[in-house]
Design a protein around this motif. Structure first.
Motif, PDB file in Angstrom:
ATOM      1  N   VAL A 187     -37.949  -2.445  26.415  1.00 10.28           N
ATOM      2  CA  VAL A 187     -38.140  -1.370  27.393  1.00 10.28           C
ATOM      3  C   VAL A 187     -37.252  -1.627  28.617  1.00 10.28           C
ATOM      4  CG1 VAL A 187     -39.815  -0.223  28.903  1.00 10.28           C
ATOM      5  CG2 VAL A 187     -40.470  -0.836  26.585  1.00 10.28           C
ATOM      6  N   GLY A 188     -37.076  -2.879  28.965  1.00 11.49           N
ATOM      7  CA  GLY A 188     -36.203  -3.222  30.093  1.00 11.49           C
ATOM      8  C   GLY A 188     -34.741  -2.929  29.816  1.00 11.49           C
ATOM      9  N   GLY A 189     -34.376  -2.819  28.545  1.00  9.03           N
ATOM     10  CA  GLY A 189     -32.994  -2.437  28.236  1.00  9.03           C
ATOM     11  C   GLY A 189     -32.262  -3.334  27.259  1.00  9.03           C
ATOM     12  N   VAL A 190     -32.902  -4.418  26.802  1.00  8.56           N
ATOM     13  CA  VAL A 190     -32.213  -5.326  25.884  1.00  8.56           C
ATOM     14  C   VAL A 190     -31.944  -4.621  24.550  1.00  8.56           C
ATOM     15  CG1 VAL A 190     -32.543  -7.389  24.458  1.00  8.56           C
ATOM     16  CG2 VAL A 190     -33.041  -7.461  26.921  1.00  8.56           C
ATOM     17  N   ARG A 191     -30.693  -4.730  24.083  1.00  9.26           N
ATOM     18  CA  ARG A 191     -30.352  -4.125  22.789  1.00  9.26           C
ATOM     19  C   ARG A 191     -29.652  -5.134  21.881  1.00  9.26           C
ATOM     20  NH1 ARG A 191     -33.531  -1.388  24.364  1.00  9.26           N
ATOM     21  NH2 ARG A 191     -33.656   0.881  24.547  1.00  9.26           N
TER      22      ARG A 191
ATOM     23  N   ALA B 188     -37.694   5.972  20.535  1.00 14.35           N
ATOM     24  CA  ALA B 188     -37.570   5.660  21.958  1.00 14.35           C
ATOM     25  C   ALA B 188     -38.275   4.333  22.226  1.00 14.35           C
ATOM     26  CB  ALA B 188     -38.177   6.766  22.798  1.00 14.35           C
ATOM     27  N   ALA B 189     -37.691   3.525  23.126  1.00 12.42           N
ATOM     28  CA  ALA B 189     -38.232   2.182  23.370  1.00 12.42           C
ATOM     29  C   ALA B 189     -39.725   2.224  23.686  1.00 12.42           C
ATOM     30  CB  ALA B 189     -37.453   1.511  24.493  1.00 12.42           C
ATOM     31  N   ALA B 190     -40.125   3.176  24.526  1.00  7.95           N
ATOM     32  CA  ALA B 190     -41.523   3.210  24.964  1.00  7.95           C
ATOM     33  C   ALA B 190     -42.461   3.496  23.784  1.00  7.95           C
ATOM     34  CB  ALA B 190     -41.702   4.256  26.054  1.00  7.95           C
TER      35      ALA B 190
ATOM     36  N   ASP C 287     -46.974   0.368  33.058  1.00  3.64           N
ATOM     37  CA  ASP C 287     -45.512   0.310  32.935  1.00  3.64           C
ATOM     38  C   ASP C 287     -44.913  -0.012  34.301  1.00  3.64           C
ATOM     39  OD1 ASP C 287     -42.841   0.606  32.579  1.00  3.64           O
ATOM     40  OD2 ASP C 287     -42.923   2.625  31.744  1.00  3.64           O
ATOM     41  N   PRO C 288     -44.293  -1.166  34.433  1.00  5.56           N
ATOM     42  CA  PRO C 288     -43.760  -1.523  35.753  1.00  5.56           C
ATOM     43  C   PRO C 288     -42.522  -0.709  36.146  1.00  5.56           C
ATOM     44  CG  PRO C 288     -43.198  -3.207  34.131  1.00  5.56           C
ATOM     45  CD  PRO C 288     -44.071  -2.202  33.436  1.00  5.56           C
ATOM     46  N   ARG C 289     -42.039   0.118  35.253  1.00  3.48           N
ATOM     47  CA  ARG C 289     -40.864   0.951  35.531  1.00  3.48           C
ATOM     48  C   ARG C 289     -39.698   0.139  36.084  1.00  3.48           C
ATOM     49  NH1 ARG C 289     -42.136   5.907  34.449  1.00  3.48           N
ATOM     50  NH2 ARG C 289     -44.325   6.518  34.476  1.00  3.48           N
ATOM     51  N   LEU C 290     -39.432  -0.960  35.417  1.00  3.96           N
ATOM     52  CA  LEU C 290     -38.304  -1.810  35.800  1.00  3.96           C
ATOM     53  C   LEU C 290     -37.300  -1.770  34.656  1.00  3.96           C
ATOM     54  CD1 LEU C 290     -40.541  -4.780  36.894  1.00  3.96           C
ATOM     55  CD2 LEU C 290     -39.131  -3.428  38.454  1.00  3.96           C
ATOM     56  N   TYR C 291     -36.102  -1.350  34.971  1.00  8.74           N
ATOM     57  CA  TYR C 291     -35.106  -1.221  33.925  1.00  8.74           C
ATOM     58  C   TYR C 291     -33.804  -1.890  34.359  1.00  8.74           C
ATOM     59  CZ  TYR C 291     -38.530   2.348  32.872  1.00  8.74           C
ATOM     60  OH  TYR C 291     -39.724   3.003  32.650  1.00  8.74           O
ATOM     61  N   GLY C 292     -33.142  -2.477  33.389  1.00  9.70           N
ATOM     62  CA  GLY C 292     -31.867  -3.127  33.687  1.00  9.70           C
ATOM     63  C   GLY C 292     -30.857  -2.107  34.174  1.00  9.70           C
ATOM     64  N   LYS C 293     -30.281  -2.365  35.341  1.00 10.50           N
ATOM     65  CA  LYS C 293     -29.263  -1.460  35.880  1.00 10.50           C
ATOM     66  C   LYS C 293     -28.181  -2.336  36.497  1.00 10.50           C
ATOM     67  CE  LYS C 293     -29.039   2.961  38.325  1.00 10.50           C
ATOM     68  NZ  LYS C 293     -27.700   2.739  38.840  1.00 10.50           N
ATOM     69  N   ARG C 294     -27.010  -2.260  35.921  1.00  2.00           N
ATOM     70  CA  ARG C 294     -25.928  -3.148  36.325  1.00  2.00           C
ATOM     71  C   ARG C 294     -24.916  -2.374  37.178  1.00  2.00           C
ATOM     72  NH1 ARG C 294     -22.921  -6.362  31.468  1.00  2.00           N
ATOM     73  NH2 ARG C 294     -25.078  -6.703  30.801  1.00  2.00           N
ATOM     74  N   LEU C 295     -24.431  -3.025  38.218  1.00  2.00           N
ATOM     75  CA  LEU C 295     -23.369  -2.414  39.025  1.00  2.00           C
ATOM     76  C   LEU C 295     -22.050  -2.574  38.269  1.00  2.00           C
ATOM     77  CD1 LEU C 295     -22.443  -1.166  41.754  1.00  2.00           C
ATOM     78  CD2 LEU C 295     -22.082  -3.521  42.551  1.00  2.00           C
TER      79      LEU C 295
ATOM     80  N   THR D 289     -43.397  -9.250  32.783  1.00  2.00           N
ATOM     81  CA  THR D 289     -42.488 -10.304  33.240  1.00  2.00           C
ATOM     82  C   THR D 289     -41.162 -10.260  32.483  1.00  2.00           C
ATOM     83  OG1 THR D 289     -44.359 -11.665  33.896  1.00  2.00           O
ATOM     84  CG2 THR D 289     -42.272 -12.790  33.603  1.00  2.00           C
ATOM     85  N   ALA D 290     -41.236 -10.000  31.180  1.00  2.00           N
ATOM     86  CA  ALA D 290     -39.989  -9.912  30.423  1.00  2.00           C
ATOM     87  C   ALA D 290     -39.155  -8.723  30.896  1.00  2.00           C
ATOM     88  CB  ALA D 290     -40.290  -9.784  28.932  1.00  2.00           C
ATOM     89  N   GLN D 291     -39.853  -7.617  31.139  1.00  2.00           N
ATOM     90  CA  GLN D 291     -39.149  -6.417  31.594  1.00  2.00           C
ATOM     91  C   GLN D 291     -38.510  -6.648  32.967  1.00  2.00           C
ATOM     92  OE1 GLN D 291     -41.665  -3.028  30.907  1.00  2.00           O
ATOM     93  NE2 GLN D 291     -40.303  -1.610  31.981  1.00  2.00           N
ATOM     94  N   TRP D 292     -39.243  -7.323  33.820  1.00  2.00           N
ATOM     95  CA  TRP D 292     -38.724  -7.636  35.158  1.00  2.00           C
ATOM     96  C   TRP D 292     -37.531  -8.582  35.062  1.00  2.00           C
ATOM     97  CZ3 TRP D 292     -41.024 -11.229  39.407  1.00  2.00           C
ATOM     98  CH2 TRP D 292     -40.479 -10.895  40.650  1.00  2.00           C
ATOM     99  N   ALA D 293     -37.637  -9.536  34.152  1.00  2.00           N
ATOM    100  CA  ALA D 293     -36.537 -10.499  33.980  1.00  2.00           C
ATOM    101  C   ALA D 293     -35.254  -9.772  33.589  1.00  2.00           C
ATOM    102  CB  ALA D 293     -36.912 -11.537  32.927  1.00  2.00           C
ATOM    103  N   VAL D 294     -35.370  -8.787  32.696  1.00  3.18           N
ATOM    104  CA  VAL D 294     -34.180  -8.026  32.294  1.00  3.18           C
ATOM    105  C   VAL D 294     -33.626  -7.274  33.502  1.00  3.18           C
ATOM    106  CG1 VAL D 294     -33.286  -6.205  30.791  1.00  3.18           C
ATOM    107  CG2 VAL D 294     -35.063  -7.762  29.938  1.00  3.18           C
TER     108      VAL D 294
END
Lengths: 278, 586
Positions: free
Chosen positions: B228-232, A268-270, B394-402, B359-364
């Motif tokens: 963590v932000g979602g980059v794969r 898991a990422a975390a 953990d800023p709990r910011l995750y990439g979420k696309r419409l 900041t990286a997580q927020w950017a994603v």
């Protein structure tokens, strides 16, 4: 196209959009569009499972004329875009398209590395040996003595030899087609898509506006004159004794494609943070 | 007027115990300076201290002189101190080249093997006392003993680091080589024995245990934030000082089901990630200034075709090849204004080692939410500094696309919505096929050369960035008063420390450290600066790029000025404190 239509046997028109091409009447690229649509129908793929990626130039306008997902990017970078798409989405069938200027000049480095990387893509280059969109400048495949406003004495530079380069750089499938023979070209495209790895198709696609003499190609091409081999040395001998007018599959190899796994994580990422905790 | 070194919190000469001590370990290539530095850093962490390590080396690819610069403190540290208290040399080969980076405190100590001669004059003339330590002789008496470990044992004793912490850190770093570990532990003990019983330079006891702390570099934190932000998907071309970020990401991505591709150049990197993101897989590339310059054409494509992606620029000294191993905040202009046409995009900057994660997580998250490219301006200092930090929240910011739904009726990819964000169809979605295009287009995505379509789409792309609520993360705002300092990135650490040293000496000063540089939340900045009469913009470049940008787009107090310093050498808190005293007129 509707859901109902996909349930029936696909026909080439299912793969074309209703956007009107910007191409000149008589442009060779119409034939390539037709051949692509025929090939897609024969393969029975649904349009939304296909992505057509291109750079800049007349032929690079082709994605919007298909009913597939399309990407019309910047000049010369269609191969990296297609590579990124295919690696991230191995489930899609990705076809990269473009012209000789886009693929061999500004995008030349990507051509080498796409062949070498051998990602499962099909790259169709519509070669008319001229920059058409900017109205008639020489491209890497333009004959040395062809004169133009930009090169009034001709380029004085030897032509690029795309198929030889593709072979040397490691493409797994190398073929030449002609837009005046959409059925033959469709056969090649089907074979290219079905062959795993990087497939390169050079398509002779005349520019009747800036290279009207290319109308004669329909008389000078020789159908089926290239004989398909999996022997690199034989393929090289054949392509170096070729005058550019022989059609068919030159080389079909069995090199495994580059396919790094995606979507199969075990962590898991975390949990990656664990290594930083004191 | 007080001198900033007099009012520094820990450098006052003669203090029995210090809250912060700085050590420079130097030596020629192969002398084991970096190994010793890393162990010292980890030992400090294990003992419950905060710490920061930067490194410097000669221009040779291998074997050149090296310096590990370590600051250990009882409080969080985000920059190096003004001066070093200890200079410890395994040898002195070419180490005079570090003179500009290693300024010794007059009450400092130079430790070295008398058999290796004296320390270079540039160091000894500081007044620091020379403490002879026969490294070679002691090491020779130990089977497999090495001088760097003897020196490390001595240093740890000098600073007052517990023996257990040092042994534990050594075991952690050398545990895979039992023979080396055994010899090292003996050498450490021998070094400790040689140290003076009553050292002058001793750290105050650590305030708490090391629980809930991390030992991490900015590059690693950036990589973690991205994942963590979602980059794969990452495609990139090696470049100093971003390479370690890629080297961390490669196995990390593989373990979470992502992939890193080494591209043939930066033109390929950016277009590969455009392809991935078009395919629905959040994507990132990392580079430095020269690579960012190559990517700018395709960043324009990502703006026009509305492709979410993140480009991390670990800035180094420019222009051109510049100084690849040194830090500078000189790419702000190209990040803000390097794109052709009117091309609204996001520019963010982390302001600390740990903040690289957030900041990286927020950017994603922003890139994905706004379907736009985000440039993250880290820098060599933040990227390569290894620090002991409090566990990042953990800023709990995750990439979420419409995304467009299957069977969308009359789907229009670039529909003119109220907030400017339109649903993106991911290839494979039935009934929503479209062509993403760098050509200007209609709402449907069809290429258009109509001015009306251009105006409408320009407005859409601007609106989606302007109308977004960026929340409180856009800046760190601290303090109050009629004076304010605005800064960003790695300049924040020394500015913050300078301000912490000054209370009581000058009028109160507000600090605004911008994390979101574009689009600049102008209203929020005005709010943050309400009542401020005098403003100072601090940044690490020669031309004042942030200062001129803010003057252009924000309402600044009439009395606004700029403090800037070219890259190559980081600001230290003392020089900023000195300037703040003069600037605030006390």
């Amino acid at each position: 196209m509707t859901e109902a239509a996909t349930a029936t046997i696909p026909v080439p028109s299912d793969y074309k959009s209703n956007v009107k091409p910007v191409w000149c009447p008589g442009c060779g690229d119409f034939g390539v569009l037709n051949a692509m649509a025929k090939a897609m129908a024969r393969l029975g793929l649904r349009p939304e499972e296909l992505a057509v990626v291109s750079g800049i130039g007349c032929s690079s306008r082709i994605p919007a004329y298909t009913a597939c997902y399309g990407f019309h990017g910047v000049h010369g970078r269609a191969l990296p875009t297609g590579t990124g798409l295919k690696l991230a989405r191995p489930d899609l069938t990705v076809i990269v398209t473009g012209g000789d200027g886009d693929g061999y000049s500004i995008g030349g480095n990507h051509f080498l590395h796409a062949c070498r990387r051998n990602v499962d893509l099909t790259y169709i280059v519509m070669d008319n040996r001229v920059y058409g969109m900017t109205k008639g400048q020489p491209s890497p495949t333009t004959e040395t003595h062809w004169t133009s406003k930009l090169a009034p004495l001709g380029t004085g530079i030897n032509e690029f030899h795309p198929m030889a380069i593709a072979l040397a750089a490691g493409a797994n499938f190398v073929a030449r087609g002609f837009t005046g023979d959409p059925n033959g070209l469709a056969d090649i495209i089907v074979q290219a898509i079905e062959t795993p790895g990087f497939s390169f198709i050079e398509v002779l696609s005349p520019c009747i506006t800036f290279r009207p003499e290319q109308k004669d190609w329909k008389k000078t091409v020789r159908h089926g004159n290239l004989s398909s081999t999996a022997d690199l040395a034989l393929a090289a001998r054949q392509i170096f004794s070729d005058d550019g007018m022989n059609l068919g599959v030159l080389y079909a190899g069995a090199r495994p494609p580059y396919r790094p796994p995606i979507g199969r994580g075990r962590v898991a990422a975390a949990d990656l943070a664990a290594e930083f905790r004191i | 007027m007080p001198h900033p070194t007099d009012i520094a919190d820990n450098t006052s000469p003669g203090a029995a115990q210090r809250s912060s001590l700085s050590v420079a370990l130097v030596g020629s290539g192969g002398a084991g300076v970096m190994t010793a530095g890393n162990i010292l850093l980890e030992a400090a962490a294990t003992a419950g201290y905060y710490a920061l390590m930067t490194r410097s080396s000669g221009p040779q690819i291998r074997g050149g002189e090296a310096a590990a610069m370590i600051r250990i403190a009882t409080h969080p540290v985000e920059c190096m101190d003004d001066r070093f208290h200890v200079l410890a040399g395994v040898d002195w080969e070419n180490v005079h080249r570090f003179a500009a980076e290693i300024s010794l405190a007059p009450d400092g100590v130079i430790v070295g093997d008398p058999g290796r001669g004296e320390a270079p004059l540039v160091f000894s003339r500081s007044g620091a006392a020379f403490e002879p330590l026969p490294l070679a002789r002691i090491a020779k008496e130990i089977s497999g003993g090495r001088a760097n470990m003897v020196l490390l044992g001595y240093l740890a004793a000098l600073l007052g680091l517990p023996e257990d912490a040092l042994r534990q850190a050594t075991a952690s770093l050398l545990g895979k080589r039992p023979a080396a570990l055994e010899a090292s532990l003996v050498a450490l003990a021998a070094g400790r024995e040689a140290a003076p019983a009553a050292a002058r330079l001793v750290l105050e006891p650590a305030l708490a245990g090391p629980a809930a702390r991390w030992l991490v570099t900015g590059n690693e934190a950036t990589g973690l934030g991205a994942i963590v932000g979602g980059v794969r998907f990452v495609a990139a071309y090696p470049i100093t000082p971003a390479t370690e970020l890629l080297e961390w990401l490669s196995p990390a991505l593989a373990s979470v089901g992502g992939v890193l591709v080494q591209a043939e150049d930066e033109l390929a990197s950016i277009n590969m990630i455009i392809g991935s993101s078009f395919g629905g897989v959040p994507a990132l590339t990392a580079t430095s200034g020269p690579g960012l310059a190559l990517m700018t054409e395709s960043l324009g494509l990502a703006v026009a075709a509305e492709i979410p992606l993140v480009v991390v620029d670990v800035m180094r000294v420019g222009p051109s090849t510049g100084i690849p191993t040194k830090s500078e905040q000189g790419d702000l202009n190209i990040a803000l204004c390097g794109l052709h046409g009117d091309a609204p995009h996001l520019v963010l900057a982390p302001n600390g080692v740990a903040d690289c994660l957030q900041t990286a997580q927020w950017a994603v998250a922003l890139a994905e939410a706004l379907q736009a490219p985000a440039i993250v301006l880290a820098d060599q200092f933040l990227g390569q500094a290894r620090a002991v930090v409090d566990s990042p929240r953990d800023p709990r910011l995750y990439g979420k696309r419409l995304c467009a739904a299957v069977g969308s009726k009359d789907y229009q990819r670039y529909e003119l919505t109220a907030d400017g964000v339109s649903a993106m169809a991911i290839p494979g979605t039935v009934g929503a096929a479209y062509t993403a295009d760098g050509l200007e287009h209609s709402e449907r995505g069809t290429p258009s050369s109509q001015a009306a379509d251009h105006v409408a789409q320009l407005g859409k792309r601007r609106r989606k960035l302007e109308l977004h609520d960026y929340g409180a993360l856009w800046a760190d705002i601290e303090g109050a008063g009629e004076f304010a300092v605005v800064t960003f990135g790695s300049s924040t650490g020394p500015v913050r420390e300078a301000l912490a040293r000054l209370p009581g000496h000058i009028p109160p000063i507000r600090l605004v450290s911008l994390r979101l540089l574009a689009p600049l939340p102008r209203d929020r900045l005005s709010e943050a600066l309400a009542g401020v009469h005098k403003l100072l913009v601090i940044e690490q470049n020669e031309s004042g790029q942030l200062f001129h940008y803010l003057r252009g787009v924000a309402d600044l107090p009439p009395e606004s000025s700029s403090l800037r310093k070219p890259g190559g050498q980081q600001f230290n808190p003392g020089e900023i404190a000195q300037h703040l005293i003069e600037w605030s007129g006390t």
